[in-house]
Scaffold this motif. Structure first.
Motif, mmCIF file in Angstrom:
data_model
loop_
_atom_site.group_PDB
_atom_site.id
_atom_site.type_symbol
_atom_site.label_atom_id
_atom_site.label_comp_id
_atom_site.label_asym_id
_atom_site.label_seq_id
_atom_site.Cartn_x
_atom_site.Cartn_y
_atom_site.Cartn_z
ATOM 1 N N GLY A 151 8.983 23.540 -5.597
ATOM 2 C CA GLY A 151 10.025 24.055 -6.476
ATOM 3 C C GLY A 151 11.424 23.656 -6.068
ATOM 4 N N ARG A 152 11.559 22.739 -5.157
ATOM 5 C CA ARG A 152 12.863 22.251 -4.697
ATOM 6 C C ARG A 152 13.278 21.076 -5.584
ATOM 7 N NH1 ARG A 152 10.792 22.209 1.524
ATOM 8 N NH2 ARG A 152 10.592 24.467 1.740
ATOM 9 N N LEU A 153 13.685 21.391 -6.792
ATOM 10 C CA LEU A 153 13.904 20.370 -7.805
ATOM 11 C C LEU A 153 15.060 19.433 -7.469
ATOM 12 C CD1 LEU A 153 13.256 22.389 -11.089
ATOM 13 C CD2 LEU A 153 11.628 21.213 -9.589
ATOM 14 N N GLY A 154 16.130 19.948 -6.890
ATOM 15 C CA GLY A 154 17.264 19.097 -6.541
ATOM 16 C C GLY A 154 16.893 18.045 -5.504
ATOM 17 N N GLN A 155 16.207 18.482 -4.455
ATOM 18 C CA GLN A 155 15.776 17.540 -3.414
ATOM 19 C C GLN A 155 14.772 16.544 -3.980
ATOM 20 O OE1 GLN A 155 14.276 20.150 -0.379
ATOM 21 N NE2 GLN A 155 16.313 20.562 0.453
ATOM 22 N N ALA A 156 13.846 17.045 -4.786
ATOM 23 C CA ALA A 156 12.827 16.177 -5.369
ATOM 24 C C ALA A 156 13.461 15.118 -6.260
ATOM 25 C CB ALA A 156 11.818 17.012 -6.167
ATOM 26 N N MET B 231 10.449 17.104 -16.744
ATOM 27 C CA MET B 231 9.794 18.096 -17.605
ATOM 28 C C MET B 231 9.976 19.495 -17.020
ATOM 29 S SD MET B 231 8.310 16.792 -20.343
ATOM 30 C CE MET B 231 6.979 17.915 -20.751
ATOM 31 N N GLU B 232 9.836 19.608 -15.716
ATOM 32 C CA GLU B 232 10.034 20.907 -15.058
ATOM 33 C C GLU B 232 11.444 21.430 -15.302
ATOM 34 O OE1 GLU B 232 7.965 23.021 -12.983
ATOM 35 O OE2 GLU B 232 6.515 21.851 -14.119
ATOM 36 N N LYS B 233 12.412 20.522 -15.383
ATOM 37 C CA LYS B 233 13.802 20.900 -15.610
ATOM 38 C C LYS B 233 14.107 21.105 -17.097
ATOM 39 C CE LYS B 233 17.040 18.887 -13.350
ATOM 40 N NZ LYS B 233 17.945 17.842 -12.845
ATOM 41 N N GLY B 234 13.153 20.812 -17.965
ATOM 42 C CA GLY B 234 13.374 20.978 -19.397
ATOM 43 C C GLY B 234 14.112 19.809 -20.034
ATOM 44 N N GLU B 235 14.214 18.699 -19.349
ATOM 45 C CA GLU B 235 14.899 17.515 -19.867
ATOM 46 C C GLU B 235 13.861 16.596 -20.530
ATOM 47 O OE1 GLU B 235 17.258 15.909 -16.638
ATOM 48 O OE2 GLU B 235 18.144 17.882 -16.257
ATOM 49 N N TYR B 236 13.382 17.039 -21.701
ATOM 50 C CA TYR B 236 12.246 16.399 -22.352
ATOM 51 C C TYR B 236 12.549 14.988 -22.846
ATOM 52 C CZ TYR B 236 10.819 21.270 -22.254
ATOM 53 O OH TYR B 236 10.527 22.548 -21.836
ATOM 54 N N SER B 237 13.735 14.743 -23.351
ATOM 55 C CA SER B 237 14.070 13.427 -23.877
ATOM 56 C C SER B 237 14.061 12.377 -22.762
ATOM 57 C CB SER B 237 15.439 13.470 -24.561
ATOM 58 O OG SER B 237 15.769 12.203 -25.068
ATOM 59 N N GLU B 238 14.741 12.679 -21.667
ATOM 60 C CA GLU B 238 14.743 11.727 -20.551
ATOM 61 C C GLU B 238 13.344 11.592 -19.957
ATOM 62 O OE1 GLU B 238 16.977 10.635 -16.330
ATOM 63 O OE2 GLU B 238 17.457 12.537 -17.313
ATOM 64 N N ALA B 239 12.611 12.695 -19.888
ATOM 65 C CA ALA B 239 11.235 12.648 -19.373
ATOM 66 C C ALA B 239 10.377 11.725 -20.224
ATOM 67 C CB ALA B 239 10.632 14.046 -19.326
ATOM 68 N N ALA B 240 10.512 11.813 -21.548
ATOM 69 C CA ALA B 240 9.729 10.949 -22.435
ATOM 70 C C ALA B 240 10.065 9.483 -22.172
ATOM 71 C CB ALA B 240 9.976 11.312 -23.896
ATOM 72 N N ASN B 241 11.341 9.176 -22.002
ATOM 73 C CA ASN B 241 11.739 7.795 -21.709
ATOM 74 C C ASN B 241 11.153 7.317 -20.377
ATOM 75 O OD1 ASN B 241 13.252 7.540 -24.056
ATOM 76 N ND2 ASN B 241 15.130 8.254 -23.075
ATOM 77 N N VAL B 242 11.171 8.183 -19.389
ATOM 78 C CA VAL B 242 10.641 7.844 -18.072
ATOM 79 C C VAL B 242 9.128 7.638 -18.153
ATOM 80 C CG1 VAL B 242 10.254 8.804 -15.756
ATOM 81 C CG2 VAL B 242 12.529 8.876 -16.770
ATOM 82 N N PHE B 243 8.426 8.524 -18.865
ATOM 83 C CA PHE B 243 6.978 8.366 -19.019
ATOM 84 C C PHE B 243 6.632 7.093 -19.792
ATOM 85 C CE2 PHE B 243 6.574 13.202 -18.629
ATOM 86 C CZ PHE B 243 6.098 13.147 -17.332
ATOM 87 N N GLU B 244 7.440 6.752 -20.802
ATOM 88 C CA GLU B 244 7.199 5.508 -21.539
ATOM 89 C C GLU B 244 7.274 4.313 -20.597
ATOM 90 O OE1 GLU B 244 10.051 5.533 -24.750
ATOM 91 O OE2 GLU B 244 8.748 6.756 -26.029
#
Length: 180
Positions: free
Chosen positions: A82-87, A113-126
């Motif tokens: 759960g250490r999202l900043g470090q991760a 995705m954990e941070k709720g940044e779905y648009s950037e997550a989708a781009n990264v997954f693509e």
């Protein structure tokens, strides 16, 4: 009792090569050499032991240096804790160091995705899916979930369908397990 004694005698007369791994504990070979810290960390990640995995990856970094694989592994363990900043810092550094490795991109997507940044997550997954030549089911599943979340952020389907999959080098993958 006699059968157990006979079985013990038969096993005791075998050499360690005949027994496979022998009587040694997992992670140690008969010559006293420790198993690669990354592999130990990956096993601990599979077991959900993120703090111990982080320790194993840190030890591996002392031996191997801060490789892209170790950056990704340490970042992923921090994500599990759960250490999202470090991760995020570590995973972004990993994709900068090796922009062609889909594992690092996927795990960064899971973090987003954990941070709720779905648009950037989708781009990264693509990007991760393209780098894997479309061969990773885990990355494809993560991409589909990110796209669905972009369309409807309030979508809360069954938990099984919402599990994001972290991947690692080789065949294995991890699932982030939420505490109840």
């Amino acid at each position: 009792m006699i059968l157990a004694t006979a079985a013990f005698a038969a096993v005791a007369s075998c050499t360690s090569s005949e027994l496979g791994k022998g009587p040694y504990p997992p992670g140690v070979d008969p010559k006293g050499q420790a198993v690669d810290g990354v592999e130990v960390g990956n096993r601990l990640m599979e077991a959900g032991e993120y703090e111990l995995a982080l320790d194993a990856f840190t030890r591996a970094a002392l031996d191997q240096g801060m490789t892209t694989e170790i950056l990704t592994s340490i970042g992923t363990a921090n994500l599990g804790l759960g250490r999202l900043g470090q991760a995020e810092m570590l995973l972004r550094r990993a994709v900068e160091d090796d922009p062609e490795w889909p594992v690092a991109w996927n795990n960064l997507g899971v973090l987003l995705m954990e941070k709720g940044e779905y648009s950037e997550a989708a781009n990264v997954f693509e990007r991760a899916f393209a780098l894997s030549n479309g061969e990773s089911d885990a990355i494809g599943d993560n991409l589909r979930l990110a796209l669905a979340k972009m369309e409807n952020p309030d979508n809360n389907g069954p938990q099984e369908e919402q599990e994001l999959r972290l991947v690692r080098r080789g065949e294995g993958e991890f699932v982030i397990r939420k505490s109840p």
